[in-house]
Design a protein around this motif. Structure first.
Motif, PDB file in Angstrom:
ATOM      1  N   LYS A 266       0.845  -1.176   0.000  1.00 30.43           N
ATOM      2  CA  LYS A 266       0.000   0.000   0.000  1.00 30.43           C
ATOM      3  C   LYS A 266       0.889   1.238   0.000  1.00 30.43           C
ATOM      4  O   LYS A 266       1.962   1.229   0.609  1.00 30.43           O
ATOM      5  N   PRO A 267       0.458   2.311  -0.632  1.00 32.56           N
ATOM      6  CA  PRO A 267       1.279   3.514  -0.611  1.00 32.56           C
ATOM      7  C   PRO A 267       1.340   4.094   0.803  1.00 32.56           C
ATOM      8  O   PRO A 267       0.406   3.937   1.591  1.00 32.56           O
ATOM      9  N   ARG A 268       2.435   4.751   1.102  1.00 31.18           N
ATOM     10  CA  ARG A 268       2.597   5.359   2.427  1.00 31.18           C
ATOM     11  C   ARG A 268       1.539   6.421   2.645  1.00 31.18           C
ATOM     12  O   ARG A 268       1.245   7.208   1.753  1.00 31.18           O
ATOM     13  N   SER A 269       1.008   6.469   3.845  1.00 27.83           N
ATOM     14  CA  SER A 269      -0.017   7.469   4.154  1.00 27.83           C
ATOM     15  C   SER A 269       0.604   8.843   4.350  1.00 27.83           C
ATOM     16  O   SER A 269      -0.066   9.857   4.190  1.00 27.83           O
ATOM     17  N   ASP A 270       1.901   8.898   4.699  1.00 30.00           N
ATOM     18  CA  ASP A 270       2.556  10.185   4.930  1.00 30.00           C
ATOM     19  C   ASP A 270       3.440  10.597   3.754  1.00 30.00           C
ATOM     20  O   ASP A 270       4.327  11.432   3.917  1.00 30.00           O
ATOM     21  N   LEU A 271       3.186  10.047   2.582  1.00 31.08           N
ATOM     22  CA  LEU A 271       3.985  10.339   1.410  1.00 31.08           C
ATOM     23  C   LEU A 271       3.913  11.825   1.076  1.00 31.08           C
ATOM     24  O   LEU A 271       2.832  12.401   0.961  1.00 31.08           O
ATOM     25  N   GLY A 272       5.060  12.464   0.968  1.00 30.50           N
ATOM     26  CA  GLY A 272       5.116  13.872   0.610  1.00 30.50           C
ATOM     27  C   GLY A 272       4.989  14.814   1.796  1.00 30.50           C
ATOM     28  O   GLY A 272       5.126  16.020   1.633  1.00 30.50           O
ATOM     29  N   GLN A 273       4.721  14.299   2.970  1.00 25.96           N
ATOM     30  CA  GLN A 273       4.601  15.158   4.151  1.00 25.96           C
ATOM     31  C   GLN A 273       5.944  15.257   4.849  1.00 25.96           C
ATOM     32  O   GLN A 273       6.741  14.332   4.831  1.00 25.96           O
ATOM     33  N   LYS A 274       6.189  16.383   5.461  1.00 24.03           N
ATOM     34  CA  LYS A 274       7.427  16.600   6.185  1.00 24.03           C
ATOM     35  C   LYS A 274       7.402  15.772   7.468  1.00 24.03           C
ATOM     36  O   LYS A 274       6.398  15.732   8.173  1.00 24.03           O
ATOM     37  N   VAL A 275       8.524  15.115   7.782  1.00 27.10           N
ATOM     38  CA  VAL A 275       8.622  14.267   8.950  1.00 27.10           C
ATOM     39  C   VAL A 275       9.270  15.075  10.081  1.00 27.10           C
ATOM     40  O   VAL A 275      10.211  15.840   9.852  1.00 27.10           O
ATOM     41  N   ALA A 276       8.778  14.909  11.290  1.00 25.78           N
ATOM     42  CA  ALA A 276       9.306  15.644  12.443  1.00 25.78           C
ATOM     43  C   ALA A 276      10.753  15.239  12.717  1.00 25.78           C
ATOM     44  O   ALA A 276      11.135  14.085  12.537  1.00 25.78           O
ATOM     45  N   ALA A 277      11.544  16.196  13.187  1.00 28.20           N
ATOM     46  CA  ALA A 277      12.950  15.944  13.503  1.00 28.20           C
ATOM     47  C   ALA A 277      13.067  15.088  14.753  1.00 28.20           C
ATOM     48  O   ALA A 277      12.343  15.284  15.729  1.00 28.20           O
ATOM     49  N   LYS A 278      13.973  14.116  14.732  1.00 31.16           N
ATOM     50  CA  LYS A 278      14.232  13.267  15.895  1.00 31.16           C
ATOM     51  C   LYS A 278      15.562  13.622  16.548  1.00 31.16           C
ATOM     52  O   LYS A 278      15.795  13.273  17.699  1.00 31.16           O
ATOM     53  N   TYR A 279      16.437  14.301  15.811  1.00 26.42           N
ATOM     54  CA  TYR A 279      17.759  14.656  16.315  1.00 26.42           C
ATOM     55  C   TYR A 279      18.048  16.112  15.969  1.00 26.42           C
ATOM     56  O   TYR A 279      17.732  16.590  14.883  1.00 26.42           O
ATOM     57  N   ARG A 280      18.667  16.816  16.934  1.00 26.83           N
ATOM     58  CA  ARG A 280      19.044  18.213  16.722  1.00 26.83           C
ATOM     59  C   ARG A 280      20.501  18.365  17.134  1.00 26.83           C
ATOM     60  O   ARG A 280      20.902  17.967  18.228  1.00 26.83           O
ATOM     61  N   GLY A 281      21.279  18.960  16.248  1.00 25.30           N
ATOM     62  CA  GLY A 281      22.701  19.142  16.504  1.00 25.30           C
ATOM     63  C   GLY A 281      22.979  20.419  17.281  1.00 25.30           C
ATOM     64  O   GLY A 281      22.094  21.272  17.439  1.00 25.30           O
ATOM     65  N   PRO A 282      24.213  20.586  17.752  1.00 29.27           N
ATOM     66  CA  PRO A 282      24.569  21.778  18.519  1.00 29.27           C
ATOM     67  C   PRO A 282      24.481  23.063  17.691  1.00 29.27           C
ATOM     68  O   PRO A 282      24.281  24.141  18.245  1.00 29.27           O
ATOM     69  N   ASP A 283      24.588  22.947  16.381  1.00 29.50           N
ATOM     70  CA  ASP A 283      24.493  24.139  15.524  1.00 29.50           C
ATOM     71  C   ASP A 283      23.062  24.386  15.044  1.00 29.50           C
ATOM     72  O   ASP A 283      22.823  25.275  14.235  1.00 29.50           O
ATOM     73  N   GLY A 284      22.108  23.585  15.503  1.00 27.53           N
ATOM     74  CA  GLY A 284      20.705  23.775  15.137  1.00 27.53           C
ATOM     75  C   GLY A 284      20.237  22.892  13.996  1.00 27.53           C
ATOM     76  O   GLY A 284      19.059  22.877  13.660  1.00 27.53           O
ATOM     77  N   GLY A 285      21.143  22.151  13.375  1.00 26.10           N
ATOM     78  CA  GLY A 285      20.758  21.257  12.287  1.00 26.10           C
ATOM     79  C   GLY A 285      19.901  20.113  12.805  1.00 26.10           C
ATOM     80  O   GLY A 285      20.089  19.641  13.925  1.00 26.10           O
ATOM     81  N   THR A 286      18.934  19.681  12.012  1.00 23.79           N
ATOM     82  CA  THR A 286      18.045  18.603  12.434  1.00 23.79           C
ATOM     83  C   THR A 286      18.108  17.447  11.466  1.00 23.79           C
ATOM     84  O   THR A 286      18.512  17.603  10.311  1.00 23.79           O
ATOM     85  N   TRP A 287      17.672  16.288  11.968  1.00 19.23           N
ATOM     86  CA  TRP A 287      17.605  15.078  11.143  1.00 19.23           C
ATOM     87  C   TRP A 287      16.429  14.258  11.622  1.00 19.23           C
ATOM     88  O   TRP A 287      16.213  14.080  12.820  1.00 19.23           O
ATOM     89  N   SER A 288      15.627  13.747  10.687  1.00 22.46           N
ATOM     90  CA  SER A 288      14.423  12.994  11.021  1.00 22.46           C
ATOM     91  C   SER A 288      14.719  11.539  11.368  1.00 22.46           C
ATOM     92  O   SER A 288      13.851  10.828  11.848  1.00 22.46           O
ATOM     93  N   GLY A 289      15.942  11.081  11.108  1.00 23.80           N
ATOM     94  CA  GLY A 289      16.269   9.682  11.338  1.00 23.80           C
ATOM     95  C   GLY A 289      16.069   8.843  10.092  1.00 23.80           C
ATOM     96  O   GLY A 289      16.333   7.649  10.087  1.00 23.80           O
ATOM     97  N   ARG A 290      15.604   9.469   9.033  1.00 24.78           N
ATOM     98  CA  ARG A 290      15.409   8.771   7.759  1.00 24.78           C
ATOM     99  C   ARG A 290      16.473   9.213   6.772  1.00 24.78           C
ATOM    100  O   ARG A 290      16.916  10.346   6.791  1.00 24.78           O
ATOM    101  N   GLY A 291      16.815   8.313   5.887  1.00 23.98           N
ATOM    102  CA  GLY A 291      17.785   8.658   4.857  1.00 23.98           C
ATOM    103  C   GLY A 291      19.203   8.633   5.394  1.00 23.98           C
ATOM    104  O   GLY A 291      19.487   8.116   6.470  1.00 23.98           O
ATOM    105  N   ARG A 292      20.075   9.239   4.630  1.00 27.62           N
ATOM    106  CA  ARG A 292      21.494   9.243   4.967  1.00 27.62           C
ATOM    107  C   ARG A 292      21.747  10.113   6.202  1.00 27.62           C
ATOM    108  O   ARG A 292      21.160  11.176   6.365  1.00 27.62           O
ATOM    109  N   LYS A 293      22.634   9.651   7.047  1.00 32.96           N
ATOM    110  CA  LYS A 293      22.982  10.373   8.272  1.00 32.96           C
ATOM    111  C   LYS A 293      23.685  11.679   7.877  1.00 32.96           C
ATOM    112  O   LYS A 293      24.587  11.674   7.042  1.00 32.96           O
ATOM    113  N   PRO A 294      23.292  12.809   8.485  1.00 31.20           N
ATOM    114  CA  PRO A 294      23.890  14.088   8.109  1.00 31.20           C
ATOM    115  C   PRO A 294      25.353  14.184   8.532  1.00 31.20           C
ATOM    116  O   PRO A 294      25.797  13.502   9.477  1.00 31.20           O
TER     117      PRO A 294
END
Length: 116
Positions: A70-98
């Motif tokens: 089945k297609p993803r229900s959240d396809l195309g929606q922005k995913v909430a950040a799970k990690y925040r770096g000391p410089d303010g950068g964020t990462w959702s935990g999906r895809g390549r590690k920043p």
């Protein structure tokens, strides 16, 4: 199956060889179509002997696909950040590690330290 050739290919010109190839391909297509028609007629007769049409017989043997993703229900929606770096950068935990997180891990820090 070793067959003795009736043709002297070395003595034939390019035009003659091309015509021979075209004739052979046409004969091959003709025989293939005749074999297909013969098979369809044979299967139609066997299906009729069972009281079925060939279309019903062939269509009945193909089960519907049930394991389609089945297609993803959240396809195309922005995913909430799970990690925040000391410089303010964020990462959702999906895809390549920043890069910022990779660099900090190389310095001995752990990913869980930056969980939001």
């Amino acid at each position: 199956m070793a067959a003795v050739s009736k043709f002297n290919f070395d003595g034939m010109s390019v035009e003659e060889l091309t015509r021979l190839i075209e004739d052979a391909q046409a004969k091959c297509a003709e025989k293939s179509e005749a074999a297909r028609r013969s098979l369809v007629e044979e299967m139609t007769a066997k299906a009729a002997a069972l009281g079925l049409s060939l279309e019903a017989l062939v269509g009945a043997g193909v089960p519907p696909r049930t394991n389609v993703r089945k297609p993803r229900s959240d396809l195309g929606q922005k995913v909430a950040a799970k990690y925040r770096g000391p410089d303010g950068g964020t990462w959702s935990g999906r895809g390549r590690k920043p890069g910022w997180l990779t660099q900090l891990e190389a310095q001995g820090r752990h990913q869980s330290e930056f969980a939001v």
